[in-house]
Motif scaffolding. Structure first.
Motif, PDB file in Angstrom:
ATOM      1  N   VAL A   8     -15.578   9.837  12.182  1.00 48.02           N
ATOM      2  CA  VAL A   8     -15.423   9.246  10.853  1.00 48.02           C
ATOM      3  C   VAL A   8     -14.158   9.785  10.208  1.00 48.02           C
ATOM      4  CG1 VAL A   8     -17.887   8.829  10.454  1.00 48.02           C
ATOM      5  CG2 VAL A   8     -16.873  10.975   9.709  1.00 48.02           C
ATOM      6  N   ALA A   9     -13.641   8.972   9.270  1.00 45.35           N
ATOM      7  CA  ALA A   9     -12.444   9.360   8.525  1.00 45.35           C
ATOM      8  C   ALA A   9     -12.527   8.689   7.160  1.00 45.35           C
ATOM      9  CB  ALA A   9     -11.175   8.919   9.255  1.00 45.35           C
ATOM     10  N   PHE A  10     -11.843   9.275   6.199  1.00 49.09           N
ATOM     11  CA  PHE A  10     -11.738   8.614   4.909  1.00 49.09           C
ATOM     12  C   PHE A  10     -10.316   8.749   4.423  1.00 49.09           C
ATOM     13  CE2 PHE A  10     -12.679  12.916   3.572  1.00 49.09           C
ATOM     14  CZ  PHE A  10     -11.897  13.093   2.448  1.00 49.09           C
ATOM     15  N   GLY A  11      -9.963   7.876   3.516  1.00 51.62           N
ATOM     16  CA  GLY A  11      -8.617   7.917   2.971  1.00 51.62           C
ATOM     17  C   GLY A  11      -8.572   7.252   1.618  1.00 51.62           C
ATOM     18  N   HIS A  12      -7.457   7.465   0.962  1.00 54.46           N
ATOM     19  CA  HIS A  12      -7.243   6.804  -0.318  1.00 54.46           C
ATOM     20  C   HIS A  12      -5.777   6.432  -0.435  1.00 54.46           C
ATOM     21  CE1 HIS A  12      -5.586  10.586  -1.955  1.00 54.46           C
ATOM     22  NE2 HIS A  12      -6.602  11.168  -1.346  1.00 54.46           N
ATOM     23  N   ALA A  13      -5.521   5.446  -1.308  1.00 52.72           N
ATOM     24  CA  ALA A  13      -4.161   4.929  -1.472  1.00 52.72           C
ATOM     25  C   ALA A  13      -4.093   4.146  -2.783  1.00 52.72           C
ATOM     26  CB  ALA A  13      -3.803   4.011  -0.304  1.00 52.72           C
ATOM     27  N   PHE A  14      -2.897   3.721  -3.098  1.00 51.22           N
ATOM     28  CA  PHE A  14      -2.671   2.773  -4.182  1.00 51.22           C
ATOM     29  C   PHE A  14      -2.252   1.458  -3.540  1.00 51.22           C
ATOM     30  CE2 PHE A  14      -1.473   6.932  -6.021  1.00 51.22           C
ATOM     31  CZ  PHE A  14      -2.451   7.011  -7.003  1.00 51.22           C
ATOM     32  N   ALA A  15      -2.701   0.343  -4.119  1.00 47.96           N
ATOM     33  CA  ALA A  15      -2.372  -0.964  -3.543  1.00 47.96           C
ATOM     34  C   ALA A  15      -2.080  -1.958  -4.659  1.00 47.96           C
ATOM     35  CB  ALA A  15      -3.526  -1.474  -2.678  1.00 47.96           C
ATOM     36  N   ARG A  16      -1.229  -2.922  -4.321  1.00 46.88           N
ATOM     37  CA  ARG A  16      -0.876  -3.968  -5.288  1.00 46.88           C
ATOM     38  C   ARG A  16      -0.700  -5.291  -4.562  1.00 46.88           C
ATOM     39  NH1 ARG A  16       4.621  -3.582  -8.714  1.00 46.88           N
ATOM     40  NH2 ARG A  16       5.422  -3.356  -6.612  1.00 46.88           N
ATOM     41  N   LEU A  17      -1.357  -6.316  -5.083  1.00 42.43           N
ATOM     42  CA  LEU A  17      -1.215  -7.679  -4.598  1.00 42.43           C
ATOM     43  C   LEU A  17      -0.298  -8.410  -5.567  1.00 42.43           C
ATOM     44  CD1 LEU A  17      -2.259  -9.727  -2.479  1.00 42.43           C
ATOM     45  CD2 LEU A  17      -4.093 -10.268  -4.074  1.00 42.43           C
ATOM     46  N   SER A  18       0.795  -8.934  -5.068  1.00 43.61           N
ATOM     47  CA  SER A  18       1.749  -9.644  -5.914  1.00 43.61           C
ATOM     48  C   SER A  18       2.215 -10.888  -5.174  1.00 43.61           C
ATOM     49  CB  SER A  18       2.939  -8.739  -6.258  1.00 43.61           C
ATOM     50  OG  SER A  18       3.612  -8.340  -5.070  1.00 43.61           O
ATOM     51  N   GLY A  19       3.016 -11.709  -5.858  1.00 42.66           N
ATOM     52  CA  GLY A  19       3.547 -12.888  -5.192  1.00 42.66           C
ATOM     53  C   GLY A  19       3.803 -14.017  -6.155  1.00 42.66           C
ATOM     54  N   THR A  20       3.793 -15.213  -5.609  1.00 41.19           N
ATOM     55  CA  THR A  20       4.006 -16.421  -6.396  1.00 41.19           C
ATOM     56  C   THR A  20       2.711 -17.214  -6.434  1.00 41.19           C
ATOM     57  OG1 THR A  20       6.317 -16.488  -5.691  1.00 41.19           O
ATOM     58  CG2 THR A  20       5.400 -18.513  -6.632  1.00 41.19           C
ATOM     59  N   LEU A  21       2.268 -17.501  -7.644  1.00 43.47           N
ATOM     60  CA  LEU A  21       1.037 -18.259  -7.817  1.00 43.47           C
ATOM     61  C   LEU A  21       1.254 -19.721  -7.448  1.00 43.47           C
ATOM     62  CD1 LEU A  21      -0.065 -16.720 -11.229  1.00 43.47           C
ATOM     63  CD2 LEU A  21      -0.847 -16.074  -8.942  1.00 43.47           C
ATOM     64  N   LYS A  22       0.190 -20.453  -7.240  1.00 47.13           N
ATOM     65  CA  LYS A  22       0.277 -21.870  -6.870  1.00 47.13           C
ATOM     66  C   LYS A  22       1.047 -22.691  -7.897  1.00 47.13           C
ATOM     67  CE  LYS A  22      -2.469 -22.004  -3.149  1.00 47.13           C
ATOM     68  NZ  LYS A  22      -2.543 -22.820  -1.984  1.00 47.13           N
ATOM     69  N   VAL A  46       0.860  -1.176   0.000  1.00 44.16           N
ATOM     70  CA  VAL A  46       0.000   0.000   0.000  1.00 44.16           C
ATOM     71  C   VAL A  46       0.898   1.229   0.000  1.00 44.16           C
ATOM     72  CG1 VAL A  46      -1.804   1.263   1.237  1.00 44.16           C
ATOM     73  CG2 VAL A  46      -1.805  -1.235   1.276  1.00 44.16           C
ATOM     74  N   ARG A  47       0.621   2.140  -0.941  1.00 46.11           N
ATOM     75  CA  ARG A  47       1.428   3.358  -1.075  1.00 46.11           C
ATOM     76  C   ARG A  47       0.552   4.604  -0.979  1.00 46.11           C
ATOM     77  NH1 ARG A  47       5.251   2.977  -6.376  1.00 46.11           N
ATOM     78  NH2 ARG A  47       6.446   1.166  -5.746  1.00 46.11           N
ATOM     79  N   ASP A  48       1.186   5.655  -0.545  1.00 46.00           N
ATOM     80  CA  ASP A  48       0.601   7.001  -0.595  1.00 46.00           C
ATOM     81  C   ASP A  48      -0.747   7.088   0.117  1.00 46.00           C
ATOM     82  OD1 ASP A  48       2.833   7.599  -2.165  1.00 46.00           O
ATOM     83  OD2 ASP A  48       1.743   7.337  -4.035  1.00 46.00           O
ATOM     84  N   VAL A  49      -0.825   6.519   1.313  1.00 46.97           N
ATOM     85  CA  VAL A  49      -2.062   6.608   2.088  1.00 46.97           C
ATOM     86  C   VAL A  49      -2.260   8.069   2.502  1.00 46.97           C
ATOM     87  CG1 VAL A  49      -3.273   5.894   4.183  1.00 46.97           C
ATOM     88  CG2 VAL A  49      -1.820   4.254   2.960  1.00 46.97           C
ATOM     89  N   THR A  50      -3.410   8.607   2.135  1.00 45.46           N
ATOM     90  CA  THR A  50      -3.772   9.979   2.480  1.00 45.46           C
ATOM     91  C   THR A  50      -5.067   9.918   3.272  1.00 45.46           C
ATOM     92  OG1 THR A  50      -2.765  10.772   0.436  1.00 45.46           O
ATOM     93  CG2 THR A  50      -4.308  12.260   1.534  1.00 45.46           C
ATOM     94  N   LEU A  51      -5.105  10.574   4.426  1.00 46.61           N
ATOM     95  CA  LEU A  51      -6.254  10.479   5.325  1.00 46.61           C
ATOM     96  C   LEU A  51      -6.816  11.851   5.674  1.00 46.61           C
ATOM     97  CD1 LEU A  51      -4.774   7.864   7.823  1.00 46.61           C
ATOM     98  CD2 LEU A  51      -6.502   7.420   6.068  1.00 46.61           C
ATOM     99  N   ALA A  52      -8.113  11.889   5.863  1.00 48.52           N
ATOM    100  CA  ALA A  52      -8.814  13.034   6.450  1.00 48.52           C
ATOM    101  C   ALA A  52      -9.565  12.476   7.652  1.00 48.52           C
ATOM    102  CB  ALA A  52      -9.779  13.657   5.451  1.00 48.52           C
ATOM    103  N   VAL A  53      -9.219  12.949   8.843  1.00 48.06           N
ATOM    104  CA  VAL A  53      -9.716  12.342  10.076  1.00 48.06           C
ATOM    105  C   VAL A  53     -10.581  13.328  10.845  1.00 48.06           C
ATOM    106  CG1 VAL A  53      -9.028  11.233  12.238  1.00 48.06           C
ATOM    107  CG2 VAL A  53      -7.622  10.941  10.189  1.00 48.06           C
ATOM    108  N   GLY A  54     -11.815  12.912  11.137  1.00 44.41           N
ATOM    109  CA  GLY A  54     -12.715  13.683  11.983  1.00 44.41           C
ATOM    110  C   GLY A  54     -12.818  13.037  13.351  1.00 44.41           C
ATOM    111  N   ASP A  55     -13.801  13.462  14.124  1.00 44.30           N
ATOM    112  CA  ASP A  55     -13.956  12.913  15.474  1.00 44.30           C
ATOM    113  C   ASP A  55     -14.443  11.472  15.473  1.00 44.30           C
ATOM    114  OD1 ASP A  55     -13.124  15.317  16.580  1.00 44.30           O
ATOM    115  OD2 ASP A  55     -15.176  16.074  16.801  1.00 44.30           O
TER     116      ASP A  55
END
Length: 145
Positions: free
Chosen positions: A85-99, A74-83
């Motif tokens: 509730v909060a919201f955020g956005h990011a970039f994410a990547r699932l990688s690895g070795t397949l079966k 997960v990269r570049d997590v950006t958050l706006a936090v209230g008392d």
């Protein structure tokens, strides 16, 4: 001394970190913790929405069927936090070795999180994962942040 907002933001970032850890360990029990029981997820695969914790975990369990080992970044997590509730956005990547032994670098997606403070814990009540599309409607999966 950190402000309450800084403390809450750190707690929210730890919740995102628990998703990274849970996926790396292929630990469905660990993945329960960051999500509210009634989470609504707009994931990349049908249907249009997945409602409830079990539906969210079922999506992650599908990934476990394909990967021998996996990494969730997960990269570049950006958050706006209230008392409460909060919201955020990011970039994410699932990688690895397949079966089958094939290594894959995965694809970057966009993630939006909605958090709510429930009984003192910041839980994900909504998330949305998406890939950009070109004007023909085809997903564009070779972009990087």
């Amino acid at each position: 001394m950190p402000t309450r907002r800084e403390v809450d933001e750190a707690k929210i970032r730890r919740q995102v970190g628990k998703i990274v850890e849970g996926l790396g360990a292929k630990d469905l029990e660990g993945l329960k913790q960051p999500y509210a029981k009634d989470v609504v997820s707009f994931d990349v695969e049908p249907p249009l929405q997945h409602v409830g914790l079990e539906a969210k975990l079922k999506n992650w369990a599908k990934a476990f069927l394909f990967f021998e080992s996996m990494t969730y970044e997960v990269r570049d997590v950006t958050l706006a936090v209230g008392d409460e509730v909060a919201f955020g956005h990011a970039f994410a990547r699932l990688s690895g070795t397949l079966k089958n032994g094939t290594a894959t670098s995965g694809m970057w997606v966009r993630v939006t999180y909605g958090f709510q403070k429930i009984d003192g814990d910041w839980l994900i009540v909504h998330d949305q994962v998406s890939a950009p599309i070109d004007m023909s409607g085809k997903a564009v999966v070779d972009l990087e942040p």
